[in-house]
Design a protein around this motif. Structure first.
Motif, PDB file in Angstrom:
ATOM      1  N   GLU A  41       0.884  -1.169   0.000  1.00 45.88           N
ATOM      2  CA  GLU A  41       0.000   0.000   0.000  1.00 45.88           C
ATOM      3  C   GLU A  41       0.920   1.218   0.000  1.00 45.88           C
ATOM      4  O   GLU A  41       1.600   1.485   0.987  1.00 45.88           O
ATOM      5  N   ILE A  42       0.973   1.908  -1.128  1.00 46.91           N
ATOM      6  CA  ILE A  42       1.840   3.083  -1.268  1.00 46.91           C
ATOM      7  C   ILE A  42       1.031   4.315  -0.889  1.00 46.91           C
ATOM      8  O   ILE A  42       0.002   4.607  -1.515  1.00 46.91           O
ATOM      9  N   THR A  43       1.490   5.039   0.121  1.00 53.71           N
ATOM     10  CA  THR A  43       0.695   6.164   0.616  1.00 53.71           C
ATOM     11  C   THR A  43       0.988   7.449  -0.152  1.00 53.71           C
ATOM     12  O   THR A  43       2.116   7.704  -0.559  1.00 53.71           O
ATOM     13  N   PHE A  44      -0.063   8.235  -0.299  1.00 51.97           N
ATOM     14  CA  PHE A  44       0.062   9.541  -0.956  1.00 51.97           C
ATOM     15  C   PHE A  44       0.557  10.607   0.036  1.00 51.97           C
ATOM     16  O   PHE A  44       0.214  11.774  -0.087  1.00 51.97           O
ATOM     17  N   ARG A  45       1.382  10.180   0.971  1.00 51.45           N
ATOM     18  CA  ARG A  45       1.985  11.148   1.897  1.00 51.45           C
ATOM     19  C   ARG A  45       3.219  11.784   1.281  1.00 51.45           C
ATOM     20  O   ARG A  45       3.791  12.710   1.850  1.00 51.45           O
ATOM     21  N   THR A  46       3.676  11.249   0.151  1.00 54.91           N
ATOM     22  CA  THR A  46       4.842  11.830  -0.526  1.00 54.91           C
ATOM     23  C   THR A  46       4.483  12.121  -1.982  1.00 54.91           C
ATOM     24  O   THR A  46       3.641  11.436  -2.577  1.00 54.91           O
ATOM     25  N   ASP A  58       4.936  -1.807 -13.134  1.00 58.53           N
ATOM     26  CA  ASP A  58       5.707  -2.191 -14.326  1.00 58.53           C
ATOM     27  C   ASP A  58       6.664  -3.337 -14.019  1.00 58.53           C
ATOM     28  O   ASP A  58       6.834  -4.258 -14.815  1.00 58.53           O
ATOM     29  N   ALA A  59       7.290  -3.272 -12.842  1.00 59.16           N
ATOM     30  CA  ALA A  59       8.293  -4.280 -12.479  1.00 59.16           C
ATOM     31  C   ALA A  59       7.649  -5.615 -12.106  1.00 59.16           C
ATOM     32  O   ALA A  59       8.177  -6.676 -12.433  1.00 59.16           O
ATOM     33  N   TYR A  60       6.500  -5.555 -11.427  1.00 57.01           N
ATOM     34  CA  TYR A  60       5.830  -6.775 -10.955  1.00 57.01           C
ATOM     35  C   TYR A  60       4.332  -6.673 -11.238  1.00 57.01           C
ATOM     36  O   TYR A  60       3.545  -6.321 -10.361  1.00 57.01           O
ATOM     37  N   PRO A  61       3.937  -6.993 -12.475  1.00 55.04           N
ATOM     38  CA  PRO A  61       2.532  -6.826 -12.887  1.00 55.04           C
ATOM     39  C   PRO A  61       1.532  -7.586 -12.023  1.00 55.04           C
ATOM     40  O   PRO A  61       0.382  -7.172 -11.908  1.00 55.04           O
ATOM     41  N   LYS A  62       1.958  -8.682 -11.384  1.00 51.46           N
ATOM     42  CA  LYS A  62       1.013  -9.500 -10.622  1.00 51.46           C
ATOM     43  C   LYS A  62       0.951  -9.124  -9.142  1.00 51.46           C
ATOM     44  O   LYS A  62       0.168  -9.695  -8.385  1.00 51.46           O
ATOM     45  N   MET A  63       1.761  -8.192  -8.720  1.00 51.40           N
ATOM     46  CA  MET A  63       1.728  -7.747  -7.324  1.00 51.40           C
ATOM     47  C   MET A  63       0.376  -7.148  -6.980  1.00 51.40           C
ATOM     48  O   MET A  63      -0.267  -6.540  -7.825  1.00 51.40           O
ATOM     49  N   LEU A  64      -0.047  -7.292  -5.734  1.00 47.52           N
ATOM     50  CA  LEU A  64      -1.263  -6.619  -5.259  1.00 47.52           C
ATOM     51  C   LEU A  64      -0.839  -5.245  -4.744  1.00 47.52           C
ATOM     52  O   LEU A  64      -0.095  -5.149  -3.763  1.00 47.52           O
ATOM     53  N   ILE A  65      -1.293  -4.190  -5.426  1.00 48.19           N
ATOM     54  CA  ILE A  65      -0.845  -2.840  -5.077  1.00 48.19           C
ATOM     55  C   ILE A  65      -2.045  -1.935  -4.821  1.00 48.19           C
ATOM     56  O   ILE A  65      -2.963  -1.849  -5.639  1.00 48.19           O
ATOM     57  N   GLY A  66      -2.005  -1.276  -3.672  1.00 51.05           N
ATOM     58  CA  GLY A  66      -3.026  -0.294  -3.356  1.00 51.05           C
ATOM     59  C   GLY A  66      -2.389   1.059  -3.131  1.00 51.05           C
ATOM     60  O   GLY A  66      -1.178   1.166  -2.935  1.00 51.05           O
ATOM     61  N   SER A  67      -3.203   2.102  -3.177  1.00 49.43           N
ATOM     62  CA  SER A  67      -2.718   3.422  -2.782  1.00 49.43           C
ATOM     63  C   SER A  67      -3.380   3.778  -1.456  1.00 49.43           C
ATOM     64  O   SER A  67      -4.543   3.437  -1.221  1.00 49.43           O
ATOM     65  N   GLY A  68      -2.612   4.446  -0.597  1.00 52.66           N
ATOM     66  CA  GLY A  68      -3.127   4.795   0.718  1.00 52.66           C
ATOM     67  C   GLY A  68      -3.123   6.295   0.953  1.00 52.66           C
ATOM     68  O   GLY A  68      -2.587   7.065   0.154  1.00 52.66           O
TER      69      GLY A  68
END
Length: 209
Positions: A41-46, A58-68
């Protein structure tokens, strides 16, 4: 159970990450994937958040990625454009929730009271972030909420290696959000081996078998 909920439940812990340099995203993703935690979970604090998500995707298309820490509809748009699987917000903002529903992306908003849980349920949400978990009464508060409401929770905020098991023992908890295995200073200093050790240890705690 939705596909996302199944993925969260299988992972048990979602690393909540503040990335200052988007160039660190791909190497960090490598550490996470190779050590048993293929999610973030990549936060929009930066300011680097959107590009970091894009680089990770792009590097890991199958990763589970969220924005926080998503606070605005603009950040929702940036998140979707970057390729997130889901969106997390610290509080319950009906405007943001409605916008995510219109855009067809899952949002897990933060709640910490019965009234907020009911407002979220009114909008059709079944998975909520319990935030900030420890300051809001921790495990005992969450047990009280789960005894009443038929929703799933992702507690975040003060969850550590020492208490994560207590949260995960609650049947309605899908997974916990945590920062202890991805400290920002280690990411900034590109200390990938140290991060790998922390991630591996976190995976071992939640999967003791």
């Amino acid at each position: 159970m939705s596909k996302l909920n199944e993925q969260l439940a299988a992972l048990k812990v979602i690393p909540v990450i503040a990335i200052n340099d988007a160039n660190d995203a791909a190497p960090l993703a490598k550490v996470l994937v190779e050590n048993g935690m293929p999610c973030a979970e990549i936060t929009f604090r930066t300011p680097a958040a959107a590009q970091a998500i894009r680089n990770m995707r792009d590097a890991y298309p199958k990763m589970l990625i969220g924005s926080g820490t998503v606070l605005t509809t603009e950040q929702v748009d940036q998140s979707i454009a970057a390729g997130v699987d889901f969106i997390v917000s610290p509080g319950f903002n009906p405007t943001t929730v409605k916008y995510c529903q219109q855009r067809g992306v899952t949002i897990i908003p933060g709640v910490n009271s019965p009234s907020l849980v009911e407002q979220a349920m009114e909008m059709g949400l079944q998975t909520l972030k319990f935030f900030p978990a420890e300051p809001s009464g921790g495990v005992s508060m969450l047990k009280a909420l789960t005894a009443v409401y038929p929703v799933k929770f992702m507690p975040t905020g003060g969850v550590t290696a020492n208490n994560v098991d207590q949260y995960l023992s609650i049947p309605a908890v899908l997974a916990c959000g945590g920062t202890w295995m991805v400290p920002t200073n280690l990411v900034d200093n590109k200390q990938w081996d140290e991060l790998a050790a922390l991630v591996k240890a976190a995976v071992a705690i939640v999967n003791p078998d």
